[in-house]
Design a protein around this motif. Structure first.
Motif, PDB file in Angstrom:
ATOM      1  N   SER A   1      34.372  13.772 -44.847  1.00 15.40           N
ATOM      2  CA  SER A   1      34.067  13.319 -43.570  1.00 15.40           C
ATOM      3  C   SER A   1      32.994  14.025 -43.215  1.00 15.40           C
ATOM      4  O   SER A   1      32.502  15.215 -43.271  1.00 15.40           O
TER       5      SER A   1
ATOM      6  N   SER B   1      36.075  17.499 -46.955  1.00 15.18           N
ATOM      7  CA  SER B   1      35.717  17.195 -45.567  1.00 15.18           C
ATOM      8  C   SER B   1      35.555  18.487 -45.010  1.00 15.18           C
ATOM      9  O   SER B   1      35.127  18.702 -43.846  1.00 15.18           O
ATOM     10  N   HIS B   2      36.253  19.570 -45.522  1.00 18.07           N
ATOM     11  CA  HIS B   2      35.818  21.127 -44.876  1.00 18.07           C
ATOM     12  C   HIS B   2      34.767  21.917 -45.503  1.00 18.07           C
ATOM     13  O   HIS B   2      34.626  23.073 -45.122  1.00 18.07           O
TER      14      HIS B   2
ATOM     15  N   ASN C   1      33.627   6.470 -42.227  1.00 19.15           N
ATOM     16  CA  ASN C   1      34.439   7.707 -42.133  1.00 19.15           C
ATOM     17  C   ASN C   1      34.957   8.215 -43.361  1.00 19.15           C
ATOM     18  O   ASN C   1      35.053   7.551 -44.410  1.00 19.15           O
ATOM     19  N   GLY C   2      35.420   9.496 -43.086  1.00 16.01           N
ATOM     20  CA  GLY C   2      35.890  10.029 -44.458  1.00 16.01           C
ATOM     21  C   GLY C   2      37.269   9.666 -45.040  1.00 16.01           C
ATOM     22  O   GLY C   2      37.277   9.571 -46.198  1.00 16.01           O
ATOM     23  N   THR C   3      37.976   8.815 -44.123  1.00 21.68           N
ATOM     24  CA  THR C   3      39.444   8.155 -44.328  1.00 21.68           C
ATOM     25  C   THR C   3      39.064   7.082 -45.387  1.00 21.68           C
ATOM     26  O   THR C   3      39.584   6.936 -46.295  1.00 21.68           O
TER      27      THR C   3
ATOM     28  N   THR D   1      47.319  19.680 -44.922  1.00 24.07           N
ATOM     29  CA  THR D   1      45.860  19.271 -44.852  1.00 24.07           C
ATOM     30  C   THR D   1      45.835  18.355 -43.530  1.00 24.07           C
ATOM     31  O   THR D   1      46.941  17.846 -43.189  1.00 24.07           O
ATOM     32  N   TYR D   2      44.742  17.659 -43.369  1.00 26.89           N
ATOM     33  CA  TYR D   2      44.588  16.646 -42.717  1.00 26.89           C
ATOM     34  C   TYR D   2      44.989  15.168 -43.103  1.00 26.89           C
ATOM     35  O   TYR D   2      45.052  15.143 -44.415  1.00 26.89           O
TER      36      TYR D   2
ATOM     37  N   ASP E   1      38.824  16.311 -51.747  1.00 22.26           N
ATOM     38  CA  ASP E   1      38.483  15.895 -50.209  1.00 22.26           C
ATOM     39  C   ASP E   1      37.595  17.483 -49.895  1.00 22.26           C
ATOM     40  O   ASP E   1      38.190  18.192 -49.884  1.00 22.26           O
TER      41      ASP E   1
ATOM     42  N   MET F   1      32.383  13.221 -39.612  1.00 20.64           N
ATOM     43  CA  MET F   1      32.679  13.116 -38.272  1.00 20.64           C
ATOM     44  C   MET F   1      32.240  14.198 -37.359  1.00 20.64           C
ATOM     45  O   MET F   1      31.830  15.252 -37.884  1.00 20.64           O
TER      46      MET F   1
ATOM     47  N   LYS G   1      32.990  17.931 -37.731  1.00 20.69           N
ATOM     48  CA  LYS G   1      33.033  18.642 -39.143  1.00 20.69           C
ATOM     49  C   LYS G   1      31.891  19.403 -39.196  1.00 20.69           C
ATOM     50  O   LYS G   1      30.741  19.342 -38.485  1.00 20.69           O
TER      51      LYS G   1
ATOM     52  N   ALA H   1      44.348  12.389 -43.834  1.00 19.34           N
ATOM     53  CA  ALA H   1      43.482  11.545 -44.680  1.00 19.34           C
ATOM     54  C   ALA H   1      43.469  11.938 -46.055  1.00 19.34           C
ATOM     55  O   ALA H   1      42.720  11.038 -46.619  1.00 19.34           O
ATOM     56  N   SER H   2      43.707  13.037 -46.388  1.00 13.41           N
ATOM     57  CA  SER H   2      43.557  13.523 -47.655  1.00 13.41           C
ATOM     58  C   SER H   2      44.536  12.927 -48.695  1.00 13.41           C
ATOM     59  O   SER H   2      43.938  12.593 -49.797  1.00 13.41           O
TER      60      SER H   2
END
Ligand code: PLP
Length: 436
Positions: free
Chosen positions: A197, A175-176, A75-77, A101-102, A173, A199, A202, A104-105
Motif C-alpha cells: 500500500s 505495506s508496513h 490501492n494496496g488491497t 494484520t490489516y 505484504d 495510501m 503509510k 487486506a493481507s
C-alpha cells in the motif's frame, strides 16, 4: 514546578513529561513544492488516467528495490488481489496468513473462492510465527502470506525454506515495510510476489495507491490480465514492442479477465516519483530517530524495542506503525492498558495498547455468504473448513497485552526524543504506584 510534582506520575496529578508536542516532528508525508508541481502538471495536462508517468514510477521503484517488474495499483488491497490471482489462487484453495494484520493481507481470497488458514504471531517480532506454518500445509495450500509487521522483516529464510519444500508460493505484504532490509536484502524481493500500500497514512504515502513487485514474468502477466486490461499483451519494460509480448493471456487483451480495474491515478504516480527521490534519506533519518528513542529505553523493565538485532543486517525501513513490546511480568503484572493510560497522561498520544485486532474469529471468515450460496463463502467452494474460534491463536489474541504504540518520529530531534522516552521510563520505573 517543584521536583515533587515533576516526579509524580501525571496520572496522579503530576506534571506531564511531554508538554508541548511539536507537530512537525510527526508530519508525514513530507510534501514540498516539487511534489505540488508534479501533481499540478498532471492536473493541467488532464493526464490523471494515462499510464505514461505511472510506467516511469514503476520502473524507478523496481530499480530501487531491485526487482524485475513493478505494477502500479489504485490501492494496496488491489495489488494484493492481483498477487493472489497472479499466483493462481482460486476456488477450493487455502492461503496461510498471520491473524494480526490489516484485513487486506488476505481477505480478498474469499472473493476468489479460496479461504484463509490463520497462523499465530511470534510475540517478539509480531510477524507470522514460522513454527506455526508447516502443520497447516496440505494439498489445498497455495501460498503463505507474510506481513513485515510494523516494518519488522519476517524470518524469510525459514519461511521460504518451508514454502519451497511444499512447492507453494510466498506472497509478501510490504505495506508496513517500504525500505526494510532482511539480512541486507529489500523486503518485497524475498518471495514470489509482493503487494504493498502507498495510501496517505503509510510509510510511502502518495494518496490511494499500491504496487505489485515480482521477478516472475508469469505472475506479472497474470496480474496485468486481471486488473490492467489495456496493458494485456502490450509492451512491458522488457519487451518494448507490442508484438513482442505473446503470453498465454495476451488473447484476452481489451477486457479484464476478472472484471477489475486496478490502474493508479497519475496524480499519485507523479507524487510517487518525487517521494522516491528523497525516500532513502528521509527513512534514514526516521531510523536514526527511532533507534535513538529505543536506545534510551534499553534496560527499562517491562518494555522492549520492536526492532531486529543491530548486527543482523535487517532494518525497520520506514518504521511504519511503530510498536513496543510489553512484558507485564516485569512490572508486577500491570496490565498494558493501565501502563498506556499512564504514558498518555504524560503527554504521549501514540501510546495505546495492541495493534491490528486478530482476524481469525471475525464473522467475515466464519459466516459471510458473499455469493448467496446458502453457506459461508469460506467453505462454499470446496475449501477445507479451517475456521478457528477464540482461543486457537494465543499470541494473536494477546496482542493488546503484549504490544503498545510509540511515537513515529520523522526527525532526529534529540531533545524532543529524550522527553518522549522519559515518559515511558517514568511510568515503567514507577509502575508499582499504578498497581492496585
Ligand atoms: C494498508 C494496508 C493494506 C491495504 O492497503 P490499502 O492501500 O489501504 O488498500 C494491506 N496490508 C497491510 C498490512 C496494510 O497495512
Amino acid at each position: 514546578m517543584n521536583d515533587r510534582n515533576s516526579s509524580r506520575l501525571a496520572a496522579f496529578g503530576g506534571t506531564p513529561v511531554v508538554s508541548n508536542q511539536n507537530p512537525s516532528l510527526f508530519k508525514w508525508p513530507i510534501v514540498t513544492e516539487e511534489d505540488e508541481q508534479a501533481v499540478l502538471e498532471v492536473l493541467r495536462a488532464g493526464a490523471m488516467s494515462n499510464t505514461d508517468i505511472t510506467k516511469k514510477f514503476e520502473a524507478e521503484y523496481a530499480a530501487w528495490v531491485g526487482v524485475r517488474h513493478a505494477l502500479g495499483y489504485c490501492n494496496g488491497t488491489a495489488s494484493l488481489l492481483g498477487a493472489f490471482w497472479g499466483c493462481g489462487i482460486g476456488a477450493g484453495d487455502e492461503v496461510i496468513c498471520p491473524s494480526v494484520t490489516y484485513w487486506a493481507s488476505c481477505t480478498a481470497v474469499l472473493g476468489l473462492g479460496a479461504t484463509v488458514n490463520f497462523a499465530d504471531i511470534d510475540p517478539d517480532t509480531l510477524c507470522i510465527d514460522p513454527g506455526d506454518i508447516e502443520h497447516r500445509i496440505g494439498p489445498w495450500t497455495k501460498a503463505i502470506v507474510v506481513v513485515h509487521y510494523g516494518g519488522y522483516p519476517c524470518d524469510m529464510d525459514r519461511i521460504t525454506t518451508i514454502a519451497r519444500r511444499h512447492g507453494i508460493k510466498v506472497i509478501e505484504d510490504v505495506s508496513h515495510a517500504h525500505g526494510s532490509l532482511y539480512r541486507g536484502r529489500p523486503c518485497g524481493t524475498l518471495g514470489d510476489v509482493a503487494g504493498l500500500s502507498m495510501m496517505a497514512g503509510k510509510g510511502f504515502a502518495i494518496g490511494e495507491a499500491g504496487m505489485l513487485l515480482t521477478d516472475s514474468d508469469e505472475i506479472y502477466e497474470r496480474a496485468i490480465a486481471y486488473g490492467h486490461y489495456e496493458r494485456t499483451g502490450g509492451p512491458s519494460r522488457f519487451a518494448k514492442s507490442e508484438s513482442a509480448v505473446k503470453g498465454p493471456l495476451a488473447r484476452f487483451r481489451g477486457l479484464p479477465i476478472g472484471g477489475h480495474k486496478h490502474r493508479m491515478n497519475q496524480t499519485c504516480s507523479a507524487m510517487g516519483r518525487v517521494q522516491l527521490k528523497y525516500f532513502p534519506e528521509r527513512i534514514a533519518e526516521i531510523q536514526r530517530a527511532m533507534n535513538r528513542f529505543w536506545d534510551l529505553l534499553e534496560g527499562v523493565p517491562g518494555i522492549r524495542a520492536h526492532r531486529p538485532p543491530k548486527d543482523s543486517g535487517s532494518t525497520m525501513g520506514c518504521w511504519y506503525f511503530p510498536r513496543g513490546l510489553y512484558r507485564a511480568e516485569e512490572l508486577g503484572g500491570l496490565p498494558c492498558e493501565v501502563f498506556c493510560d499512564a504514558v498518555r497522561a504524560e503527554g504521549v498520544e501514540a501510546c495505546s495498547p495492541g495493534s491490528n485486532s486478530p482476524l481469525h474469529a471475525h464473522p467475515v471468515f466464519h459466516e459471510a455468504d458473499i455469493f448467496h450460496q446458502g453457506q459461508p463463502t469460506s467453505v462454499a467452494f470446496g475449501q477445507r473448513d479451517v475456521r478457528q474460534g477464540s482461543g486457537s491463536l494465543p499470541n494473536a489474541e494477546r496482542i493488546t497485552e503484549i504490544s503498545f504504540g510509540v511515537p513515529w518520529f520523522k526527525h532526529d530531534d534529540a531533545a524532543a526524543i529524550e522527553r518522549y522516552a522519559e515518559a515511558y521510563r517514568k511510568v515503567a520505573l514507577q509502575h508499582d504506584e499504578l498497581l492496585t
